[in-house]
Design a protein around this motif. Structure first.
Motif, PDB file in Angstrom:
ATOM      1  N   PHE A 101       0.870  -1.185   0.000  1.00  0.00           N
ATOM      2  CA  PHE A 101       0.000   0.000   0.000  1.00  0.00           C
ATOM      3  C   PHE A 101       0.901   1.228   0.000  1.00  0.00           C
ATOM      4  O   PHE A 101       2.102   1.143   0.247  1.00  0.00           O
ATOM      5  N   TRP A 102       0.315   2.368  -0.273  1.00  0.00           N
ATOM      6  CA  TRP A 102       1.064   3.614  -0.508  1.00  0.00           C
ATOM      7  C   TRP A 102       1.978   3.984   0.649  1.00  0.00           C
ATOM      8  O   TRP A 102       3.129   4.358   0.456  1.00  0.00           O
ATOM      9  N   GLU A 103       1.494   3.886   1.899  1.00  0.00           N
ATOM     10  CA  GLU A 103       2.260   4.378   3.046  1.00  0.00           C
ATOM     11  C   GLU A 103       3.332   3.399   3.510  1.00  0.00           C
ATOM     12  O   GLU A 103       4.045   3.684   4.467  1.00  0.00           O
TER      13      GLU A 103
ATOM     14  N   TYR B 189     -10.413  -5.897  -0.823  1.00  0.00           N
ATOM     15  CA  TYR B 189      -9.817  -4.917   0.088  1.00  0.00           C
ATOM     16  C   TYR B 189      -8.401  -4.574  -0.364  1.00  0.00           C
ATOM     17  O   TYR B 189      -8.030  -3.402  -0.453  1.00  0.00           O
ATOM     18  N   SER B 190      -7.621  -5.620  -0.693  1.00  0.00           N
ATOM     19  CA  SER B 190      -6.237  -5.391  -1.095  1.00  0.00           C
ATOM     20  C   SER B 190      -6.163  -4.626  -2.406  1.00  0.00           C
ATOM     21  O   SER B 190      -5.252  -3.817  -2.607  1.00  0.00           O
ATOM     22  N   ILE B 191      -7.127  -4.880  -3.305  1.00  0.00           N
ATOM     23  CA  ILE B 191      -7.143  -4.161  -4.579  1.00  0.00           C
ATOM     24  C   ILE B 191      -7.391  -2.678  -4.325  1.00  0.00           C
ATOM     25  O   ILE B 191      -6.697  -1.811  -4.859  1.00  0.00           O
ATOM     26  N   MET B 192      -8.352  -2.382  -3.457  1.00  0.00           N
ATOM     27  CA  MET B 192      -8.652  -0.985  -3.160  1.00  0.00           C
ATOM     28  C   MET B 192      -7.456  -0.326  -2.491  1.00  0.00           C
ATOM     29  O   MET B 192      -7.117   0.818  -2.777  1.00  0.00           O
ATOM     30  N   PRO B 196      -2.612   4.139  -5.458  1.00  0.00           N
ATOM     31  CA  PRO B 196      -1.626   5.046  -4.862  1.00  0.00           C
ATOM     32  C   PRO B 196      -2.299   6.234  -4.170  1.00  0.00           C
ATOM     33  O   PRO B 196      -3.386   6.660  -4.559  1.00  0.00           O
ATOM     34  N   LEU B 197      -1.640   6.754  -3.164  1.00  0.00           N
ATOM     35  CA  LEU B 197      -2.036   7.949  -2.435  1.00  0.00           C
ATOM     36  C   LEU B 197      -3.290   7.764  -1.577  1.00  0.00           C
ATOM     37  O   LEU B 197      -3.265   7.971  -0.379  1.00  0.00           O
ATOM     38  N   VAL B 198      -4.419   7.372  -2.186  1.00  0.00           N
ATOM     39  CA  VAL B 198      -5.675   7.367  -1.435  1.00  0.00           C
ATOM     40  C   VAL B 198      -6.117   5.965  -1.025  1.00  0.00           C
ATOM     41  O   VAL B 198      -7.101   5.824  -0.302  1.00  0.00           O
ATOM     42  N   GLY B 199      -5.410   4.926  -1.518  1.00  0.00           N
ATOM     43  CA  GLY B 199      -5.896   3.556  -1.363  1.00  0.00           C
ATOM     44  C   GLY B 199      -6.240   3.166   0.057  1.00  0.00           C
ATOM     45  O   GLY B 199      -7.319   2.639   0.334  1.00  0.00           O
ATOM     46  N   THR B 200      -5.337   3.437   1.000  1.00  0.00           N
ATOM     47  CA  THR B 200      -5.543   3.022   2.382  1.00  0.00           C
ATOM     48  C   THR B 200      -6.776   3.705   2.966  1.00  0.00           C
ATOM     49  O   THR B 200      -7.609   3.068   3.611  1.00  0.00           O
ATOM     50  N   TYR B 201      -6.889   5.018   2.707  1.00  0.00           N
ATOM     51  CA  TYR B 201      -8.033   5.769   3.238  1.00  0.00           C
ATOM     52  C   TYR B 201      -9.333   5.260   2.622  1.00  0.00           C
ATOM     53  O   TYR B 201     -10.343   5.096   3.299  1.00  0.00           O
ATOM     54  N   HIS B 338       7.655   5.113  -0.147  1.00  0.00           N
ATOM     55  CA  HIS B 338       6.314   4.726  -0.558  1.00  0.00           C
ATOM     56  C   HIS B 338       6.343   3.447  -1.393  1.00  0.00           C
ATOM     57  O   HIS B 338       7.343   3.138  -2.023  1.00  0.00           O
ATOM     58  N   THR B 339       5.228   2.733  -1.379  1.00  0.00           N
ATOM     59  CA  THR B 339       5.101   1.518  -2.173  1.00  0.00           C
ATOM     60  C   THR B 339       3.920   1.690  -3.115  1.00  0.00           C
ATOM     61  O   THR B 339       2.843   2.103  -2.684  1.00  0.00           O
ATOM     62  N   ILE B 340       4.142   1.417  -4.387  1.00  0.00           N
ATOM     63  CA  ILE B 340       3.006   1.353  -5.318  1.00  0.00           C
ATOM     64  C   ILE B 340       2.915  -0.083  -5.810  1.00  0.00           C
ATOM     65  O   ILE B 340       3.765  -0.542  -6.563  1.00  0.00           O
ATOM     66  N   PRO B 341       1.920  -0.820  -5.362  1.00  0.00           N
ATOM     67  CA  PRO B 341       1.821  -2.235  -5.758  1.00  0.00           C
ATOM     68  C   PRO B 341       1.279  -2.364  -7.187  1.00  0.00           C
ATOM     69  O   PRO B 341       0.121  -2.693  -7.397  1.00  0.00           O
TER      70      PRO B 341
END
Lengths: 107, 513
Positions: A101-103, B189-192, B196-201, B338-341
């Motif tokens: 994930f991004w963070e 959930y993992s796809i969402m 990047p940037l907003v995925g976790t939120y 940062h990680t972009i999967p």
């Protein structure tokens, strides 16, 4: 996931010399691809297989992905055996478990 | 004494009711108050062109009706909660296990509720039929050019309906909280989270916290049974309203022009056919629900984040996504803290985004490239538009290959192949086959254009024997309905007079647009 690979202390990677007391090693069960439990074990090849998208992780060398879409090894949990002979964790995982994930800082 | 004569005999009473009897009287009363006659007459005389492929959308509509009816039944018994209970129901293998109420109530529907399993399986089958018929209906609309001006908006609405149908199918599939569907939620959930940037939120917002949370099932429930169905009903209404307003397209043929509609009227021909069709779709779904097992959740067991089943596939409409996730390589970006999967984001977000967006803008693209800004009410035969047909086939082949890629493990097991070979073969086929399909389709279309009598039904040859004993085969002329030339339409009044009711042979009428 707790796996016993030998009778001796087992080192999966450099810097993890003390993580596998008496051959007991532990990995996170969450696939680093999409978070499915990596629930299959291919005994002959010593590979952990994720049934969702067939990522395979090598148990002996630190669960490095050898096949499939998973980008990172499964994080390993450092273990020790206490005075009473119970297996305990030295501390938590050194990185977030599961998919990216991004963070996420850890490379 | 009153002048009004009260009819006494049966015949006199009937005569007093007028030519349409009690029903006519009731409609008269309604008309006096609401003025329904004019609009009702227009609606009853609405002309529908006839072709077997026009029923595909009807299958979608009627399977949606079945989804609503069976779905309402299921809501009476389903409990949208992940609170744990000890199962003591009639399915003994699960007896004494701690399961969620969602799972327990679904098992209960399957084993204890009268007709519950039938309703559940019909609901599931109807969903597969719903999405499947939308896809086939869409293919029909695409290959015949029915999306062209003036119907671009209805193409957009239809495409949105397909995406909503897939989405709501996934939500409903998740509700039983069984082992297989729970893993599906985990993947969603993992796809969402991979955005990047907003995925976790975004994932926290949609799923109500980290996975596995207690909010997910209740949220999915209200989305599945209330919010998305309302949106779907609204869009279906708009879809049908536009269909009636713009009138249905028709294939070229005798008397059919861009400016008329040739077909059967709403009442009685179309209404009888379409109502019959509702019952056929309902009947087939009921047979499937009764005899073909689908999603036996009691065999999968309750969801547990640490457990997983082997060789399980999602419903077919999710297959292309699963296949894309399997064959996309493990290219992840991790730098600058940062990680972009990409290994998830590209196949599961970018790829469907590209596919659906191309579909959305296709009518515009085609207008731009063909400079064709005319109004089209006559349909194309797919062979008349080789480029469009070839492009459509290439995309369908691409998606089909992704779908096949969602069972790499099954293919490897079944054919005793190395999973590695199957994976690489699918990676290769997904990219290469569309490029093979395009020129082949293009060539076939071109060939078909040259076929004499293409698009017309075969007519018999009349074999005669001459006096000398020679046999002669004389071809008979093609059926008049198959003649492609535009003929002058016979003017027919839009409102067909009720009296005298002239029986039209085959019930076909022609009206102006």
């Amino acid at each position: 996931m707790l796996i016993r690979v030998s009778n001796e202390n087992y080192t999966t990677q450099k810097g993890r010399e003390s993580w596998g007391p008496k051959g007991y090693i532990a990995y996170s069960k969450l696939c680093t691809h999409l978070g499915c439990p990596v629930g299959l074990y291919e005994q002959e090849l010593q590979l952990l297989v994720c049934p969702c998208h067939q990522s395979m992780f090598n148990v002996t060398n630190g669960a490095i992905p050898e096949f499939g879409p998973a980008p990172r090894p499964l994080p390993q949990l450092p273990l020790y055996i206490d005075a009473e002979g119970n297996i305990r964790a030295q501390n938590g995982y050194d990185q977030p478990v599961g998919p990216g994930f991004w963070e996420r800082h850890n490379v | 004494m009153s002048d009004v004569t009260v009819p006494t005999t049966k015949r006199a009473k009937k005569a007093a009711e007028g030519p349409y009897g009690k029903i006519g009287q009731a409609i008269n009363e309604l008309d006096d108050r609401l003025g329904v006659a004019k609009g009702g007459r227009t609606f009853m005389d609405k002309i529908f062109p006839d072709h077997w492929s026009f029923m595909l959308g009807e299958i979608a509509l009627y399977s949606f009706v079945i989804l609503l009816v069976t779905g309402i039944y299921l809501t009476f018994y389903y409990v949208p909660s992940v609170a744990h209970v000890i199962y003591h129901g009639s399915y003994k293998p699960l007896d004494g296990q701690s399961v969620t109420q969602a799972f327990a109530s679904t098992v209960n529907i399957s084993f204890a509720v009268r007709g519950g399993l039938l309703m559940r399986q019909m609901h599931h089958w109807a969903c597969d039929i719903f999405v499947g018929s939308i896809v086939v209906h869409m293919a029909r609309v695409f290959f015949t050019g029915a999306f062209r001006k003036p119907r671009e908006l209805n193409w957009t609405i239809g495409l949105t309906l397909m995406i909503l149908a897939i989405g709501n199918g996934f939500l409903g599939y998740s509700l039983p909280d069984d082992l297989v569907s729970g893993t599906g939620i985990r993947i969603a959930y993992s796809i969402m989270e991979s955005i990047p940037l907003v995925g976790t939120y975004l994932a926290f917002f949609v799923f109500g916290g980290n996975f596995p949370g207690t909010a997910t099932i209740p949220r999915f429930f209200i989305l599945h049974v209330l919010i998305l169905p309302l949106v779907i009903i609204g869009l279906v209404t708009a879809h049908l309203f536009l269909l009636v307003r713009q009138k249905h397209t028709q294939f070229p043929g005798e008397g059919k022009t861009e400016k008329n509609v040739v077909g059967t009227p709403m009442f009685p021909v179309f209404m009888a056919k379409t109502t019959g069709f509702l019952f056929i779709v309902g009947g087939v779904t009921a047979l499937l629900g009764a005899f073909a097992q689908i999603n036996p959740i009691w065999q999968f067991g309750p969801y547990d984040a640490a457990r997983i089943s082997y060789a399980v596939q999602p419903d077919f409409y999710m297959g292309f996504l699963d296949g894309a996730l399997r064959i996309w390589p493990s290219w992840s970006f991790a730098s600058f803290g940062h990680t972009i999967p990409f290994e998830v984001f590209v196949p599961a977000v970018i790829l469907p985004g590209i596919i659906f967006n191309i579909a959305y803008v296709w009518p515009m693209l085609e207008r731009k490239f063909t400079h064709d800004n005319e109004i089209h009410n006559l349909l194309d035969r797919p062979s008349q538009r080789p480029k469009r047909t070839a492009a459509g086939v290439a995309v369908l082949v691409f998606i089909s290959m992704l779908f096949i890629a969602s069972s790499t493990d099954l293919i490897a097991n079944f054919f005793h192949l190395s999973l590695n070979y199957v994976l690489w073969a699918m990676r290769f086929l997904v990219i290469v086959t569309p490029f093979i399909a395009y020129p082949i389709t293009y060539k076939i279309c071109k060939e078909l254009q040259g076929v004499k009598g293409g698009g017309k039904r075969k007519t018999p040859n009349v074999v005669t024997r001459t006096v000398e004993g020679e046999y002669l085969a004389t071809p008979t002329p093609s059926y008049s309905e198959d003649v492609m030339e535009e003929l002058h339409p016979t003017p027919v009044p839009i409102f067909i007079e009720a009296e005298p009711d002239e029986p039209v042979e085959s019930g076909v009428r022609t009206v102006d647009r």
